[in-house]
Design a protein around this motif. Structure first.
Motif, mmCIF file in Angstrom:
data_model
loop_
_atom_site.group_PDB
_atom_site.id
_atom_site.type_symbol
_atom_site.label_atom_id
_atom_site.label_comp_id
_atom_site.label_asym_id
_atom_site.label_seq_id
_atom_site.Cartn_x
_atom_site.Cartn_y
_atom_site.Cartn_z
ATOM 1 N N LEU A 230 6.839 11.434 -7.122
ATOM 2 C CA LEU A 230 6.088 11.047 -5.719
ATOM 3 C C LEU A 230 7.686 9.734 -5.227
ATOM 4 O O LEU A 230 7.396 8.940 -6.436
ATOM 5 C CB LEU A 230 4.698 10.727 -6.299
ATOM 6 N N ILE A 231 7.567 9.768 -3.985
ATOM 7 C CA ILE A 231 7.985 8.456 -3.147
ATOM 8 C C ILE A 231 6.736 8.029 -2.929
ATOM 9 O O ILE A 231 6.269 7.896 -1.861
ATOM 10 C CB ILE A 231 9.522 9.231 -2.312
ATOM 11 N N VAL A 232 6.938 6.521 -3.203
ATOM 12 C CA VAL A 232 5.757 5.538 -2.783
ATOM 13 C C VAL A 232 7.041 4.617 -1.740
ATOM 14 O O VAL A 232 8.265 3.765 -2.458
ATOM 15 C CB VAL A 232 5.210 4.628 -4.297
ATOM 16 N N THR A 233 6.474 4.392 -0.745
ATOM 17 C CA THR A 233 7.119 3.041 0.079
ATOM 18 C C THR A 233 6.115 2.048 0.313
ATOM 19 O O THR A 233 4.705 2.798 1.003
ATOM 20 C CB THR A 233 7.567 3.831 1.025
ATOM 21 N N ASP A 234 6.675 0.247 0.831
ATOM 22 C CA ASP A 234 4.881 -0.370 1.359
ATOM 23 C C ASP A 234 6.288 -0.754 2.499
ATOM 24 O O ASP A 234 7.059 -1.313 2.083
ATOM 25 C CB ASP A 234 4.639 -1.051 0.264
ATOM 26 N N VAL A 235 5.360 -0.925 2.935
ATOM 27 C CA VAL A 235 5.176 -1.982 4.874
ATOM 28 C C VAL A 235 5.441 -3.010 4.148
ATOM 29 O O VAL A 235 6.033 -3.902 5.448
ATOM 30 C CB VAL A 235 4.649 -1.401 6.263
ATOM 31 N N VAL A 236 4.669 -3.506 3.827
ATOM 32 C CA VAL A 236 4.117 -4.963 2.842
ATOM 33 C C VAL A 236 5.552 -5.687 2.702
ATOM 34 O O VAL A 236 6.266 -4.638 1.684
ATOM 35 C CB VAL A 236 2.971 -4.917 2.557
ATOM 36 N N TYR A 237 6.446 -6.218 2.557
ATOM 37 C CA TYR A 237 7.881 -7.101 1.923
ATOM 38 C C TYR A 237 7.590 -8.474 2.028
ATOM 39 O O TYR A 237 8.149 -9.155 0.937
ATOM 40 C CB TYR A 237 8.537 -7.781 3.134
#
Ligand code: NAD
Length: 289
Positions: A230-237
């Motif tokens: 599973l690839i997990v990404t977040d827009v929060v930086y």
């Protein structure tokens, strides 16, 4: 700087408020200097009530273009002569290109998300994506990924105004990209959320959950849903690694943070402004680490 600015230097701007924290001026001006391009980039604090004046100034001073940030991204739309397909579908603009007084509105947030994934070796085409969120960043990602050939999108959001807005996004995607399967679910239906994650290739957090000062929060509480493929990404930086990413990483998932999306949406706008590629890896090392 004084040697670089001449009588023919063309100005680019960032409009919105607040803008004093923005990384855009340093990122663009470094890149212009490096490439020997005769542009200069400045940020202007512009509330929604002054958007009409700012647009008039862009034309009067013949700026090459402008970036647009919150809260002006929707307001500028009505002053555009033309729109990119994504800007039309999303109803927001973050990059304006000025060709002899004709203004074209683009939105590069979704392009930045896709480029950031590509930079990490991930192509969204043919994949199933579960995305939490239906606000500005989420909508841009949903529309761009649909345009880029994602197979299926499952959107989860709390039952707020954004939930209703997502229904319009879905209608727009169904009209423009009929092959893309897209549904919306209530984020509080955790059973459904975990089922959809189980059949997805990519999980995206595009809400503000986990953002400073709430670093201990995550939209996915059951960490057993994370898996190696599973690839997990977040827009929060802020923070660079959210609790969601730390939990996913601990379970062996590949994780991609939001800072790269910020960098790449700027690189996409740079290309629109100049027709050239931004020196992304240098800018990343200098200002995004
Ligand atoms: P927005 O206000 O348009 O949307 C907010 C979203 O968060 C909505 O979906 C809302 O329903 C959801 N939300 C709010 N409170 C919630 C809660 N308690 N539980 C669950 N969901 C909740 O905001 P936006 O402009 O889309 O920004 C969202 C985040 O994305 C911010 O952290 C912002 O900094 C980040 N962002 C990053 C980039 C980037 O380039 N990496 C670009 C744009 C925005």
């Amino acid at each position: 700087m004084e040697k670089r600015i001449s009588g023919s230097t063309r100005l680019l701007s960032l409009i919105g408020t607040p803008v004093d924290h923005s990384k855009s001026p340093i990122m663009y001006n470094y890149s212009f200097q490096k490439a020997g391009l005769d542009y200069a980039y400045l940020a202007f604090d512009i509330p929604v009530s002054k958007v009409a004046d700012a647009i008039a100034a862009i034309k009067t001073f013949n700026l090459r273009g402008s970036n647009v940030t919150m809260p002006c991204k929707s307001e500028v739309l009505k002053y555009m002569d033309d729109l990119s397909p994504a800007a039309r579908m999303i109803g927001a603009v973050n990059t304006i290109i000025n060709e002899d007084g004709k203004l074209t509105g683009h939105i590069t947030d979704g392009l930045g998300f896709a480029s950031n994934l590509r930079d990490s070796g991930v192509d969204v085409a043919g994949k199933k994506m579960t995305i939490i969120g239906a606000g500005g960043a989420a909508t841009a990602i949903q529309v761009q990924c649909a345009l880029d050939g994602v197979k299926e999108i499952s959107i989860f959001n709390i039952k707020d105004d954004f939930y209703e807005k997502a229904k319009q996004t879905i209608a727009s995607i169904k009209q423009e990209v009929p092959d893309c399967i897209v549904h919306i679910f209530d984020l509080n239906d955790t059973k459904k959320l975990y089922e959809e994650i189980a059949t997805s290739n990519i999980l995206v957090n595009a809400t503000l959950v986990g953002m400073h000062p709430h670093e201990n929060e995550t939209p996915v509480k059951n960490t057993s849903v994370f898996r190696k493929d599973l690839i997990v990404t977040d827009v929060v930086y802020n923070p660079k690694k959210t609790k969601l990413l730390l939990d996913a990483e601990a379970a062996g998932s590949k994780t991609i943070g939001g800072l790269g999306m910020l960098l790449w949406q700027g690189a996409e706008a740079y290309k629109l402004f100049t027709g050239k590629d931004m020196p992304v890896s240098e800018v990343k090392d200098l200002y995004f680490n």
